[in-house]
Design an enzyme around this catalytic site. Structure first.
Site, PDB file in Angstrom:
ATOM      1  N   HIS A  82       5.498 -41.056 123.887  1.00 46.00           N
ATOM      2  CA  HIS A  82       3.539 -40.423 123.396  1.00 46.00           C
ATOM      3  C   HIS A  82       3.036 -42.425 123.045  1.00 46.00           C
ATOM      4  CE1 HIS A  82       1.895 -37.641 121.923  1.00 46.00           C
ATOM      5  NE2 HIS A  82       1.883 -37.523 120.891  1.00 46.00           N
ATOM      6  N   ASP A 161       0.556 -26.642 114.449  1.00 46.59           N
ATOM      7  CA  ASP A 161      -0.068 -28.035 114.177  1.00 46.59           C
ATOM      8  C   ASP A 161      -1.458 -27.541 114.609  1.00 46.59           C
ATOM      9  OD1 ASP A 161      -0.298 -31.068 114.292  1.00 46.59           O
ATOM     10  OD2 ASP A 161      -0.061 -31.013 116.318  1.00 46.59           O
ATOM     11  N   ARG A 168      -7.801 -30.365 110.492  1.00 48.67           N
ATOM     12  CA  ARG A 168      -7.929 -31.923 109.881  1.00 48.67           C
ATOM     13  C   ARG A 168      -8.429 -32.574 110.340  1.00 48.67           C
ATOM     14  NH1 ARG A 168      -2.786 -33.962 111.678  1.00 48.67           N
ATOM     15  NH2 ARG A 168      -3.183 -36.415 111.483  1.00 48.67           N
ATOM     16  N   SER A 183       3.166 -33.899 112.535  1.00 51.45           N
ATOM     17  CA  SER A 183       2.065 -33.956 113.608  1.00 51.45           C
ATOM     18  C   SER A 183       3.001 -34.074 114.966  1.00 51.45           C
ATOM     19  CB  SER A 183       0.799 -33.931 113.629  1.00 51.45           C
ATOM     20  OG  SER A 183      -0.147 -33.843 115.033  1.00 51.45           O
ATOM     21  N   LYS A 187       6.086 -32.027 117.570  1.00 55.54           N
ATOM     22  CA  LYS A 187       5.469 -31.973 118.973  1.00 55.54           C
ATOM     23  C   LYS A 187       6.503 -32.382 119.723  1.00 55.54           C
ATOM     24  CE  LYS A 187       1.301 -33.184 118.480  1.00 55.54           C
ATOM     25  NZ  LYS A 187      -0.248 -33.014 118.285  1.00 55.54           N
TER      26      LYS A 187
HETATM   27  N1  URA Z   1      -1.968 -37.285 117.680  1.00 55.19           N
HETATM   28  C1  URA Z   1      -0.891 -36.082 117.544  1.00 55.19           C
HETATM   29  O1  URA Z   1      -0.651 -35.006 118.170  1.00 55.19           O
HETATM   30  N2  URA Z   1      -1.573 -35.600 115.991  1.00 55.19           N
HETATM   31  C2  URA Z   1      -2.174 -36.336 114.842  1.00 55.19           C
HETATM   32  O2  URA Z   1      -2.023 -36.662 113.717  1.00 55.19           O
HETATM   33  C3  URA Z   1      -2.687 -37.760 115.672  1.00 55.19           C
HETATM   34  C4  URA Z   1      -2.430 -38.045 116.713  1.00 55.19           C
END
Ligand code: URA
Length: 424
Positions: A82, A161, A168, A183, A187
């Site tokens: 990621h 999220d 946010r 967050s 995921k």
């Molecule tokens: N990427 C994400 O998935 N969440 C965040 O808060 C920042 C970057």
């Protein structure tokens, strides 16, 4: 329990219990807790922080707010990667087939671009007929047969999220380290892989612009991974200039294909082979040197490129038709000197303004527009030499703004390293 007491507790720098966090997430999902209350709590968290235990709890509650992907039918080690997001960041396009060619499985869900950073799914859609939404059955079948699939994130994966991230974005609370960590990790954990390598970008073109905060975020994500028995390694990398030469959707896919065919831009090569070697090292439990030898071999002998072709053909894409605008404008330097800086944030925003990115979720983007740099930071340029090509469509080319992204001087500036450190 009530939300006002919980907001006050965080306002007074107290720790929230698992039950309180669970109450907040469930209440927000079923609309009992309103946006304005959630915003107040998010701001209190952004200002006063969260303990490690609170962040781990929040991550697990978010993780369980929706579906999780079951990869138990995949008969191999699944590693995932990621990036916290950058400009010109096509690493996944290259890394996924490369790591798959080394014998590991990449069953990856990716996102679309938002703001000045691009997203893997938009990039893949510039390949004609490439399917990013495939059924779970086909997804598992594909990864069992060719070790690699890149698909879009399923709608009900971590719905908490989705809602919180959107809030946010508009309440000045994107910079909170515990909120970013929970967050991202919720995921990742929901996507079913067993080991994670996270590329934490640092610099003006990234979410985090300083090493101290990047370290804090990385350490926290490694702890969340450990708490869930998932090996997690973070690599802190430089986002002081766009990665590689291409910025835009189709143009980045073409750069990735050229890369897999052996045409290497130095920073993309260093970053990709380093991340791939870490993935192979943890996935196959071999030393990093041995992993790097294998990665280099699979890149050089064309197996990584073949994996990419296999993936495109499995997902219905036509590799011969990649969207790229036929309208091209060459931008030339107005002076001679060393390129000391190419502002990634401004470049990302200019590509977005050309139609290559979204301002809101529902915008339709032009997959064929983008920039192709002819010079990178550290290169020398002569007056009137080409700095970049602009592939444009419906938007205006802002020549002056593009030239202003480049800092050119007769004295060469020392640059930060590409890879700062590895945290595990
Ligand atoms: N990427 C994400 O998935 N969440 C965040 O808060 C920042 C970057």
């Amino acid at each position: 329990m009530n939300i006002i007491d919980i907001i006050n507790k965080k306002k007074n720098k107290q720790t929230l219990t698992f039950e309180e966090l669970d109450y907040v997430i469930k209440g927000y999902l079923n609309d009992e807790i309103k946006d304005y209350q959630m915003s107040a709590l998010l701001m209190a968290i952004t200002i006063n922080g969260m303990s490690e235990e609170e962040t781990i709890n929040l991550t697990n509650i978010m993780l369980n707010s929706g579906d999780t992907i079951d990869l138990s039918e995949v008969n191999n080690i699944v590693v995932d990667k990621h990036s916290t997001g950058g400009v010109g960041d096509k690493t996944t396009l290259v890394l996924a087939p490369l790591v798959a060619a080394c014998g590991l499985t990449i069953a990856k869900m990716s996102g679309r671009g938002l703001g000045h950073t691009g997203g893997t799914i938009d990039k893949l859609e510039s390949i004609k007929d490439f399917k990013v939404d495939i059924s779970n059955e086909d997804f598992i079948k594909q990864v069992n047969e060719i070790n690699v699939a890149l698909v879009s994130q399923k709608d009900n994966l971590v719905p908490a999220d989705k809602l919180i991230y959107a809030l946010r974005d508009v309440t000045g609370t994107t910079s909170s380290i515990p909120l970013i960590a929970s967050s991202i990790m919720s995921k990742k954990l929901a996507s079913g892989a067993s080991k994670f390598v996270l590329d934490v970008k640092v610099g003006e073109g990234a979410l985090i612009d300083n090493l101290d905060d990047a370290r804090k975020l990385a350490k926290l994500m490694v702890k969340i991974g450990k708490a869930n028995n998932k090996e997690t390694i973070c690599v802190l990398t430089n986002m002081d200039e766009p990665l590689g030469c291409a910025i835009g959707n189709g143009v980045e896919v073409i750069e990735s294909i050229n890369f897999l065919k052996g045409n290497h831009v130095e920073d993309l090569y260093t970053l990709t082979t380093s991340l791939a070697a870490i993935m192979v090292s943890i996935g196959k439990d071999v030393g990093i040197r041995q992993a790097l030898i294998e990665v280099t071999e699979k890149l050089e002998n064309g197996e990584a490129y073949q994996k990419f072709l296999d993936m495109v053909s499995y997902q219905g894409g036509n590799i011969k038709e990649i969207e790229l605008s036929s309208k091209i404008h060459s931008i030339r330097s107005n002076k001679s000197g060393y390129i000391n800086r190419i502002d990634p944030l401004k470049i990302g925003n200019l590509v977005k303004q050309l139609g290559g990115g979204r301002t809101s979720k529902d915008d339709v983007i032009d997959l064929g527009v983008g920039f192709l740099l002819n010079k990178k930071v550290g290169d020398h340029v002569l007056e009137n030499e080409e700095l970049l090509k602009v592939y444009y469509g419906r938007g205006d080319i802002k020549i002056k703004d593009i030239i202003n992204c480049f800092e050119i001087d007769i004295i060469e500036k020392t640059q930060n390293p590409l890879i700062y450190e590895v945290i595990k």
